[in-house]
Design an enzyme around this catalytic site. Sequence first.
Site, short mmCIF file in Angstrom:
data_model
loop_
_atom_site.label_atom_id
_atom_site.label_comp_id
_atom_site.label_asym_id
_atom_site.label_seq_id
_atom_site.Cartn_x
_atom_site.Cartn_y
_atom_site.Cartn_z
N THR A 3 36.33 45.57 37.15
CA THR A 3 37.41 45.64 38.16
C THR A 3 38.68 46.22 37.55
O THR A 3 39.62 46.58 38.27
CB THR A 3 37.76 44.23 38.67
OG1 THR A 3 38.30 43.46 37.58
CG2 THR A 3 36.55 43.51 39.22
N GLY A 4 38.74 46.28 36.23
CA GLY A 4 39.93 46.78 35.54
C GLY A 4 40.92 45.67 35.21
O GLY A 4 41.89 45.89 34.49
N GLY A 5 40.67 44.45 35.74
CA GLY A 5 41.61 43.34 35.56
C GLY A 5 41.94 43.06 34.09
O GLY A 5 43.12 42.86 33.74
N LYS A 29 41.48 35.86 26.21
CA LYS A 29 41.44 36.04 27.68
C LYS A 29 40.89 34.80 28.37
O LYS A 29 39.89 34.24 27.93
CB LYS A 29 40.54 37.25 27.98
CG LYS A 29 40.32 37.53 29.45
CD LYS A 29 39.57 38.82 29.68
CE LYS A 29 38.07 38.64 29.67
NZ LYS A 29 37.33 39.88 29.90
N ASP A 57 39.60 40.61 24.36
CA ASP A 57 39.20 39.19 24.28
C ASP A 57 38.40 38.99 23.00
O ASP A 57 38.06 39.95 22.31
CB ASP A 57 38.42 38.74 25.53
CG ASP A 57 37.21 39.61 25.83
OD1 ASP A 57 36.62 40.16 24.88
OD2 ASP A 57 36.84 39.75 27.01
N GLN A 91 25.45 37.46 33.34
CA GLN A 91 25.04 36.12 33.82
C GLN A 91 23.93 35.65 32.88
O GLN A 91 22.74 35.65 33.20
CB GLN A 91 24.56 36.21 35.28
CG GLN A 91 24.20 34.87 35.91
CD GLN A 91 25.40 33.96 36.18
OE1 GLN A 91 26.50 34.44 36.44
NE2 GLN A 91 25.20 32.66 36.11
N GLU A 105 12.65 51.35 51.36
CA GLU A 105 11.90 51.12 50.12
C GLU A 105 11.99 52.36 49.23
O GLU A 105 12.19 53.47 49.70
CB GLU A 105 10.43 50.84 50.46
CG GLU A 105 10.24 49.49 51.12
CD GLU A 105 8.79 49.25 51.57
OE1 GLU A 105 7.93 50.14 51.35
OE2 GLU A 105 8.54 48.19 52.16
C1 R5P Z 1 33.56 40.66 29.51
O1 R5P Z 1 32.75 39.94 28.98
C2 R5P Z 1 33.54 42.12 29.22
O2 R5P Z 1 33.58 42.33 27.84
C3 R5P Z 1 34.70 42.85 29.89
O3 R5P Z 1 35.92 42.44 29.31
C4 R5P Z 1 34.75 42.57 31.36
O4 R5P Z 1 33.50 42.77 31.94
C5 R5P Z 1 35.77 43.44 32.06
O5 R5P Z 1 35.78 43.13 33.41
P1 R5P Z 1 37.02 43.49 34.32
O6 R5P Z 1 37.28 44.96 34.16
O7 R5P Z 1 36.56 43.13 35.69
O8 R5P Z 1 38.17 42.65 33.88
#
Ligand code: R5P
Length: 304
Positions: A231-233, A200, A176, A98, A40
Amino acid sequence: MSEKPIVLGGSNGEHLAVELAELGSLELGDIEVRKFPDGETYVRILANVADRKVIYINSLQRNVNESLVETVLTIDALKDLGAKEIIAVIPYMSYARQDARFNPGEAVSIQTIAKLFSLLKIDYLITIDMHLHRISDPNRLFNTKFYNITGVKELAKYFKKKYEIRKEETIVVGPDEEAEQWAKIMSKEIGDLDYFTLEKTRISAEKVVIDTRGVNVKGKRAVIVDDIISTGGTIIEAVKNLRELGAAEIMVGTVHPLLIGNAYNRLLRLKLKDLVGTNTILSPISRVSVAPAILEALASIGVV
Ligand code: R5P
């Protein structure tokens, strides 16, 4: 009784509290945070906050759920100890992505977090580039005076100072459509550069597909800007696509460098001209401070 606010930082906000206090010549107070043997969280406010305006800073990351509990315990204790006004600065508001029920049965997490915050009766809530895409009235949602400021201007100042950026050779790219707002700010702040957003499609948490929609980057320098690198994806895919189209040089700026798992190493392998983030979350790339932007926001609402 002093009219000047006192600044306090949580476990993920201490670095910004120290900087803000220094920058704004404000008193810096201490909070003790530790763990009970059973896991805690224990919080003790060491500063005298009775009848004071208190600026409390904490990002709800690295350790997302623990930071949330720490923040809630701290703000409630501040109220209980008689703080006259509480200004909560949450540079990174977690759970904001979310913000809808994407699949049947899912919790709409940000609604629940906002309900929790609204119980705390905070006087002002300041966030930085919070994911607000589907939230139309954050004042109502959080039941407070809500300000979402941007860290992108600070990133733009960094690029402008470090590089000689020529308008005709540079394009700002949002990876995006949601990143258009940040591309627009970056472009304006650096000097009315052209900007463009890619398209995207997210396949899974780590995998995205990008459509470059015919952007012309051949021989140009691209400055990619996004709110979050998780994650950088997204960035990896955007860089791959821009390189295939002949971009000469690529720099990346992000407000919230979450850099989950091996994201940092994967990004390093891209050999970018620059990869920089702000210090809303501490990371190996957090070289730009949002403290000046926070101070400016506090001044604009009359807190400092
Ligand atoms: C998405 O809505 C955000 O603007 C970022 O593009 C996203 O969170 C990046 O996530 P990741 O690095 O996992 O692709």
